[in-house]
Write a protein that holds these residues in place. Sequence first.
Motif, PDB file in Angstrom:
ATOM      1  N   ALA A  24       0.861  -1.194   0.000  1.00 25.08           N
ATOM      2  CA  ALA A  24       0.000   0.000   0.000  1.00 25.08           C
ATOM      3  C   ALA A  24       0.891   1.236   0.000  1.00 25.08           C
ATOM      4  CB  ALA A  24      -0.922   0.012   1.210  1.00 25.08           C
ATOM      5  N   LEU A  25       0.310   2.349  -0.395  1.00 31.75           N
ATOM      6  CA  LEU A  25       1.013   3.627  -0.399  1.00 31.75           C
ATOM      7  C   LEU A  25       0.242   4.628   0.441  1.00 31.75           C
ATOM      8  CD1 LEU A  25       1.797   3.858  -4.228  1.00 31.75           C
ATOM      9  CD2 LEU A  25       3.466   3.384  -2.427  1.00 31.75           C
ATOM     10  N   SER A  26       0.951   5.645   0.939  1.00 32.22           N
ATOM     11  CA  SER A  26       0.276   6.688   1.706  1.00 32.22           C
ATOM     12  C   SER A  26      -0.528   7.579   0.767  1.00 32.22           C
ATOM     13  CB  SER A  26       1.299   7.531   2.468  1.00 32.22           C
ATOM     14  OG  SER A  26       2.076   8.303   1.563  1.00 32.22           O
ATOM     15  N   ALA A  27      -1.532   8.247   1.336  1.00 33.99           N
ATOM     16  CA  ALA A  27      -2.341   9.168   0.535  1.00 33.99           C
ATOM     17  C   ALA A  27      -1.469  10.272  -0.061  1.00 33.99           C
ATOM     18  CB  ALA A  27      -3.452   9.768   1.385  1.00 33.99           C
ATOM     19  N   GLN A  28      -0.443  10.721   0.700  1.00 38.75           N
ATOM     20  CA  GLN A  28       0.438  11.782   0.215  1.00 38.75           C
ATOM     21  C   GLN A  28       1.260  11.316  -0.983  1.00 38.75           C
ATOM     22  OE1 GLN A  28      -0.093  14.569   1.597  1.00 38.75           O
ATOM     23  NE2 GLN A  28       1.468  15.917   0.737  1.00 38.75           N
TER      24      GLN A  28
END
Length: 652
Positions: free
Chosen positions: A204-208
Amino acid sequence: MESKAIINLGLVAHVDAGKTTVTEQLLYRGGVLRQAGSVDGGTAQTDFLPVERQRGISVMASSAMLEVDGVQLNIIDTPGHVDFSGEVERVLSILDCAILIVSAVEGVQAQTEVLFEALQRAGIPFIVLVNKIDRAGSDTSGVVQRLAQQYECRLLPMQRVTAEGENACGIQPLPLDDSAFQEQALDLVQGEDELLERYLEQGALSAQDMLHALARQFTGGHVIPVLYCCAAKGIGIDELLHFIPAYYKQHGRNRDDDQLSAVVYKISHDKTMGKLTHVRLFGGCLHNRDSLESPSENKIEKISQIRRCLGARTVDIGQVSRGDIAALCGLSSFHIGDVLGADPGIDAAQIATPLLTVQALPEQPDQLQALLHALQELSEEDPLLDLEFAPEERELHIKIMGSIQLEILQALLAQRYGLSASFSPPTVIYKETPASTAEGFESYTMPKPCWAVIRLLIEPGPRGSGLVYRSQTPPKEIPYRYQHHIETTVPRALKQGMYNWEVTDLRVTLIGGGYHHVHTHPMDFFLATPMAVMDGLRNAGTLLLEPMLALRISAQEELVSRVIGDILAMRGSFDTPVMHDGSFTLEARVPLATCMDYSVRLASMSGGRAQMFTRFCGYEECPLELGKVAKRRGVNPLDRSKWILQQRNALA
């Protein structure tokens, strides 16, 4: 450096997709307006001309400004009707990004396609905004699917529509950290290898991280975001307003240094301030009282005021800096397309080609000069009108896109100038092109004092190439200053060919000539060039070209044979019809001259159920007997003696 980021945002759409309503809602939600205006009510901020408020359509590009999330948004609302697409074309050259608005009910329409392709050709990043999601028949997924299939582009919906087609409709932003959204988005991105590796490692990746990656993809034009709204109810406008600075703030087309670089994209006239020259700065800064040189007339003029246009209002801002737009007062010699300082190197995609010409007729003969002045001013604002005045015949001719434009011109002449004018029935604009390669020669050495010898090579060019001019003549034969006179005169000389239509798709090469250090007058090469050009065209012969339209017709299945018969009768060609659910869709190419009233005939035979979309698709060769020879305006340079006398003001 700029104190804040500036985004020049254009709103473009097919007519009646809700573009001006979106503009009003953006200004209202951005705190500029106390209440959103209405197109139907004639209170829209950016539709301020009387004719716009009476008609309920935009006919000129208009700008407004708001600030959101620390970013200055210069919003430019453009006309949607195809007759005014010249306004859109001029605005495209100065945009940082755009919003292409599509109706969820009517879907992808003819002008939608033209605009989509133009934005892609010009390299302008844009958002697809699907409007009218509350209306019965709304099909947001169909719109996205149609665009994705037709253009093989990467579209990424950023929201989900709820209660589609109902008054209670709404939108829900898709969370950037949602795993399903990330998977869909990362399938579309290009050149984000490091990000993809991190996603595979972490799951997963951060929203930023997603925001920054998508901002790069959107501004680079690799992925096109899709948003939804119901502009009439203000649904989705707040989300759109904050989406623009979040994803497009870092994008710009500005220079990295402080050298002046600007382009004139619009001319308007104000009763109080006179001529307003609208510019976009790509570099440098301009102040009140600065001096500028007109590139087209080589005159130095001083800026008397710099004003910001906010709909009908203008305010004095004193200076304009890199990235911003403004209207400059006091410049009488500047024209649309002029470059101030360094050339920003931006080529706008052409989407407007006038295909009809009319003669403008004053109500009273003694109003001819007043009508000429008014049309000269309007032609400054819209160069595509291409006003031609034939003083010998005392005739005024302009080029137009369609009948709605004529109605608007009549209204503008009455409202702005107090003139009542009529127009002749429209005539299709044919063109000519050389039939073969030939030389044109002129030796203008009598009556003295004069001396200009010109030898031109005229060759046919590829269809759609226009005029390509070059010189192979060294300056010892013809000095550069005289070569420049020839180069600037050739396009004017090609305005009327052997059949008195404009000559296009050719290469003209200056291959020789001569001058005399005593007898050559500065005007001699201006006078001699049209004679050399026409001599070359006479030797080469010319072919007549006619404008072609691409048609897409959808109607009941039982009409397919009649429509095919009509296409053939109109000298058209067509692709195999596609049948679906009791109807058909057919694409064809037809000469404009044969199909000008076909939409009316099609509506009659289908009981109003058929749809026909048209777009210009170039010029093709036309048999002379099926085309039209125009009337020559002015003296023909082939009538050599009369031409020389007229040019030397010696013709009685």
